[in-house]
Design a protein around this motif. Structure first.
Motif, PDB file in Angstrom:
ATOM      1  N   ALA A 334       0.838  -1.194   0.000  1.00  0.00           N
ATOM      2  CA  ALA A 334       0.000   0.000   0.000  1.00  0.00           C
ATOM      3  C   ALA A 334       0.874   1.246   0.000  1.00  0.00           C
ATOM      4  N   PHE A 335       0.478   2.216  -0.800  1.00  0.00           N
ATOM      5  CA  PHE A 335       1.113   3.531  -0.784  1.00  0.00           C
ATOM      6  C   PHE A 335       0.299   4.393   0.178  1.00  0.00           C
ATOM      7  N   THR A 336       0.917   4.781   1.277  1.00  0.00           N
ATOM      8  CA  THR A 336       0.214   5.521   2.323  1.00  0.00           C
ATOM      9  C   THR A 336       0.675   6.972   2.338  1.00  0.00           C
ATOM     10  N   PHE A 337      -0.270   7.895   2.478  1.00  0.00           N
ATOM     11  CA  PHE A 337       0.038   9.318   2.387  1.00  0.00           C
ATOM     12  C   PHE A 337      -0.633  10.086   3.515  1.00  0.00           C
ATOM     13  N   LEU A 338       0.058  11.075   4.018  1.00  0.00           N
ATOM     14  CA  LEU A 338      -0.553  12.057   4.895  1.00  0.00           C
ATOM     15  C   LEU A 338      -1.300  13.072   4.036  1.00  0.00           C
ATOM     16  N   TYR A 339      -2.538  13.366   4.377  1.00  0.00           N
ATOM     17  CA  TYR A 339      -3.268  14.366   3.611  1.00  0.00           C
ATOM     18  C   TYR A 339      -2.551  15.710   3.695  1.00  0.00           C
ATOM     19  N   GLU A 372       3.103  -5.295   8.388  1.00  0.00           N
ATOM     20  CA  GLU A 372       2.949  -6.622   8.988  1.00  0.00           C
ATOM     21  C   GLU A 372       2.279  -7.572   8.007  1.00  0.00           C
ATOM     22  N   ILE A 373       1.253  -7.081   7.340  1.00  0.00           N
ATOM     23  CA  ILE A 373       0.545  -7.913   6.361  1.00  0.00           C
ATOM     24  C   ILE A 373       1.436  -8.210   5.159  1.00  0.00           C
ATOM     25  N   SER A 374       2.141  -7.194   4.660  1.00  0.00           N
ATOM     26  CA  SER A 374       3.021  -7.387   3.500  1.00  0.00           C
ATOM     27  C   SER A 374       4.089  -8.439   3.773  1.00  0.00           C
ATOM     28  N   GLU A 375       4.709  -8.348   4.947  1.00  0.00           N
ATOM     29  CA  GLU A 375       5.761  -9.323   5.276  1.00  0.00           C
ATOM     30  C   GLU A 375       5.179 -10.731   5.379  1.00  0.00           C
ATOM     31  N   ARG A 376       4.036 -10.838   6.017  1.00  0.00           N
ATOM     32  CA  ARG A 376       3.413 -12.162   6.166  1.00  0.00           C
ATOM     33  C   ARG A 376       3.038 -12.744   4.801  1.00  0.00           C
ATOM     34  N   LYS A 377       2.497 -11.920   3.916  1.00  0.00           N
ATOM     35  CA  LYS A 377       2.114 -12.421   2.596  1.00  0.00           C
ATOM     36  C   LYS A 377       3.344 -12.773   1.764  1.00  0.00           C
ATOM     37  N   ASN A 378       4.420 -12.008   1.918  1.00  0.00           N
ATOM     38  CA  ASN A 378       5.653 -12.320   1.198  1.00  0.00           C
ATOM     39  C   ASN A 378       6.247 -13.653   1.663  1.00  0.00           C
ATOM     40  N   LYS A 379       6.139 -13.943   2.946  1.00  0.00           N
ATOM     41  CA  LYS A 379       6.700 -15.196   3.465  1.00  0.00           C
ATOM     42  C   LYS A 379       5.984 -16.417   2.899  1.00  0.00           C
ATOM     43  N   ALA A 380       4.768 -16.220   2.431  1.00  0.00           N
ATOM     44  CA  ALA A 380       4.031 -17.325   1.810  1.00  0.00           C
ATOM     45  C   ALA A 380       4.665 -17.750   0.482  1.00  0.00           C
ATOM     46  N   TYR A 381       5.584 -16.927  -0.042  1.00  0.00           N
ATOM     47  CA  TYR A 381       6.255 -17.250  -1.300  1.00  0.00           C
ATOM     48  C   TYR A 381       7.485 -18.135  -1.103  1.00  0.00           C
ATOM     49  N   LEU A 382       7.900 -18.339   0.120  1.00  0.00           N
ATOM     50  CA  LEU A 382       9.103 -19.141   0.367  1.00  0.00           C
ATOM     51  C   LEU A 382       8.964 -20.535  -0.236  1.00  0.00           C
ATOM     52  N   GLY A 403      14.136  -7.884 -10.373  1.00  0.00           N
ATOM     53  CA  GLY A 403      13.044  -7.969 -11.338  1.00  0.00           C
ATOM     54  C   GLY A 403      11.714  -8.152 -10.643  1.00  0.00           C
ATOM     55  N   ARG A 404      10.664  -8.320 -11.449  1.00  0.00           N
ATOM     56  CA  ARG A 404       9.307  -8.412 -10.905  1.00  0.00           C
ATOM     57  C   ARG A 404       8.648  -9.718 -11.331  1.00  0.00           C
ATOM     58  N   THR A 405       7.868 -10.276 -10.411  1.00  0.00           N
ATOM     59  CA  THR A 405       7.041 -11.419 -10.749  1.00  0.00           C
ATOM     60  C   THR A 405       5.812 -10.942 -11.515  1.00  0.00           C
ATOM     61  N   ASP A 406       5.021 -11.872 -11.999  1.00  0.00           N
ATOM     62  CA  ASP A 406       3.752 -11.549 -12.636  1.00  0.00           C
ATOM     63  C   ASP A 406       2.887 -10.719 -11.695  1.00  0.00           C
ATOM     64  N   GLY A 407       2.946 -11.046 -10.395  1.00  0.00           N
ATOM     65  CA  GLY A 407       2.166 -10.324  -9.396  1.00  0.00           C
ATOM     66  C   GLY A 407       2.831  -9.071  -8.869  1.00  0.00           C
ATOM     67  N   PHE A 408       3.890  -8.616  -9.537  1.00  0.00           N
ATOM     68  CA  PHE A 408       4.594  -7.364  -9.236  1.00  0.00           C
ATOM     69  C   PHE A 408       5.411  -7.416  -7.951  1.00  0.00           C
ATOM     70  N   LYS A 409       5.737  -8.603  -7.492  1.00  0.00           N
ATOM     71  CA  LYS A 409       6.624  -8.735  -6.337  1.00  0.00           C
ATOM     72  C   LYS A 409       8.057  -8.474  -6.790  1.00  0.00           C
ATOM     73  N   LEU A 410       8.777  -7.649  -6.030  1.00  0.00           N
ATOM     74  CA  LEU A 410      10.171  -7.349  -6.328  1.00  0.00           C
ATOM     75  C   LEU A 410      11.043  -8.493  -5.827  1.00  0.00           C
ATOM     76  N   VAL A 411      11.900  -9.024  -6.723  1.00  0.00           N
ATOM     77  CA  VAL A 411      12.769 -10.148  -6.373  1.00  0.00           C
ATOM     78  C   VAL A 411      14.218  -9.801  -6.698  1.00  0.00           C
ATOM     79  N   ASN A 412      15.122 -10.056  -5.751  1.00  0.00           N
ATOM     80  CA  ASN A 412      16.558  -9.884  -5.955  1.00  0.00           C
ATOM     81  C   ASN A 412      17.219 -11.258  -5.928  1.00  0.00           C
ATOM     82  N   PHE A 413      18.177 -11.473  -6.838  1.00  0.00           N
ATOM     83  CA  PHE A 413      18.809 -12.793  -6.918  1.00  0.00           C
ATOM     84  C   PHE A 413      20.132 -12.677  -7.654  1.00  0.00           C
ATOM     85  N   THR A 433       9.827  -7.462   4.068  1.00  0.00           N
ATOM     86  CA  THR A 433       8.593  -6.685   3.990  1.00  0.00           C
ATOM     87  C   THR A 433       8.329  -6.176   2.583  1.00  0.00           C
ATOM     88  N   PHE A 434       9.375  -5.697   1.909  1.00  0.00           N
ATOM     89  CA  PHE A 434       9.182  -5.043   0.619  1.00  0.00           C
ATOM     90  C   PHE A 434       9.773  -5.816  -0.561  1.00  0.00           C
TER      91      PHE A 434
END
Length: 442
Positions: A334-339, A372-382, A403-413, A433-434
């Motif tokens: 999520a991109f979060t912004f202060l109004y 917290e949610i992003s990290e947990r969802k990313n760990k499901a990719y292990l 690079g990026r997966t089909d689902g736009f996840k950033l991957v370093n390798f 997390t990211f």
């Protein structure tokens, strides 16, 4: 013209693409693009009017360039982009930044070479900002940031008039390019080695392009047509307004193999009261139903969003509604912004502005939940193997690819730079997390 130039870009993908076009125009003039502003003959600053921090950064950088201009009067400074469509900004430039040579808006960037030529020859200053126009100038060159992927505008402007947003006033009313022009551009990009296209618009879901037979093509139909273009392997789009997301588009995610299983669906707030004040034209229940339908059709889809914290009148209960929605949807990111107040928008005049300390406290709570949610969802990719389009090398390690997966996840390798532009299979070995870490597999 044997000159060098540098472009500084603020803001969104629309601005990035405008910068690519300006670079293409100047390269056609015989100019050379430099990575270092300090060495360039011409500095172009492509501005964003959406966020307050972009404003501050722009004026701060412009102030620094004063000394450069004093040391070298031949050095040209050009400012462009959304901020230039606001008369208050132009008035500020005239009064406080007289060392600026060229001011150009969002509707006439095709005139940039002509203006630079004229200013260089006449040693003058020019302000050339067009008001909104129905004209779409086709066939402009672009110097892409990446060889293997490209940004493609399908609409310009916006008709939504969210009360916090200045875009309809700076980019103008919504206009759709013709399907023929879009398809032709993408076919040419494919012939040039592009494998992924990102379709751009303030609201791509409301695309209405006039076909050659006089009929009107909608966004889902356009995607189906692009899906048939040989050479293109991935299709993405941004941004998708929830009020116009159709069942037909959801079906396209199922039917079109090239359409990436990722959607950016800005919610902005989880409170119906706040959504109404924002003029978003949907409520919480409608948004959650869209998410349910998308995930029912495409279970593997990843979803990202935009959220504004501290909109005028936002109560603690309103903010808790946003937090609960985030936890219910479980966004991948999520991109979060202060109004922040944008002059010229209806929300500028709302009297119940939220104190800064309250906004920051809520923002921190939101970011904590999102991360917290992003990290947990990313760990499901292990342990999973993902297809990754290699975009380049890491900024910190030339032996690490990114690079990026089909689902736009950033991957370093680890890998060889010769793989840039190709799609490789990567086993995910670590999750943060990211981003994800992985290794190439056969």
């Amino acid at each position: 013209m044997n000159k060098t130039f540098h472009i500084t870009t603020f803001g969104c993908q629309m601005n990035e693409h405008d910068s690519e076009t300006m670079a293409g125009l100047l390269l056609e003039m015989g100019m050379t693009r430099l990575e270092n502003r300090d060495d360039a003959d011409i500095e172009i600053m492509n501005t964003c009017s959406v966020r307050e921090n972009a404003d501050k950064h722009f004026f701060g950088t412009l102030g620094q360039l004063k000394h450069r201009k004093e040391d070298n009067p031949e050095f040209l400074i050009c400012v462009s982009g959304c901020m230039m469509q606001q008369q208050t900004v132009i008035d500020t430039l005239k009064a406080k930044y007289p060392w600026v040579d060229i001011v150009i808006g969002t509707h006439n960037i095709h005139m940039l070479p002509e203006l630079i030529q004229k200013v260089s020859e006449e040693k003058s200053k020019l302000i050339e900002v067009w008001p909104d126009t129905d004209t779409i100038v086709e066939g402009l060159p672009a110097e892409r940031l990446f060889k293997h992927k490209a940004l493609v505008n399908i609409t310009f402007g916006c008709n939504n008039f969210c009360t916090y947003c200045i875009v309809p006033y700076t980019r103008g009313r919504e206009k759709s390019r013709t399907p023929k022009a879009i398809i032709s551009e993408i076919e040419n990009l494919a012939a040039d080695g592009v494998r992924e296209v990102m379709l751009l618009g303030q609201n791509v879901n409301s695309y209405k392009g006039l076909a050659e037979d006089g009929s009107e093509m909608n966004f889902a139909s356009l995607i189906r047509r692009i899906n048939d273009i040989p050479g293109i392997e991935r299709i993405r789009f941004m941004t998708s307004h929830p009020k116009d997301l159709s069942d037909e588009l959801i079906e396209a995610f199922v039917d079109c193999k090239k359409l990436c299983k990722n959607i950016h669906l800005p919610v902005q707030a989880g409170s119906d009261i706040v959504l109404k004040r924002m003029n978003r034209h949907y409520d919480r229940a409608h948004y959650l139903e869209l998410v349910r339908k998308i995930r029912a059709a495409v279970p593997e889809i990843t979803i990202s969003t935009d959220i504004i914290v501290g909109f005028p009148g936002e109560t603690e209960e309103d903010f808790e509604d946003t937090l609960s929605l985030v936890r219910e949807v479980e966004y991948d990111s999520a991109f979060t912004f202060l109004y922040s107040i944008r002059k010229g928008t209806p929300a500028e005049k709302f009297e119940d502005q939220i104190p800064e300390e309250t906004k920051h406290a809520r923002f921190n709570r939101l970011v904590e939940a999102v991360n917290e949610i992003s990290e947990r969802k990313n760990k499901a990719y292990l342990g999973r193997v993902e297809e990754v389009l290699v975009e380049g090398t890491s900024k910190t390690d030339e032996n690490t690819l990114t690079g990026r997966t089909d689902g736009f996840k950033l991957v370093n390798f680890p890998g060889d730079a010769a793989l840039i532009g190709s799609i490789v299979k990567v086993e995910i070995t670590d999750a943060k997390t990211f981003s994800l870490m992985g290794r190439i597999v056969e």
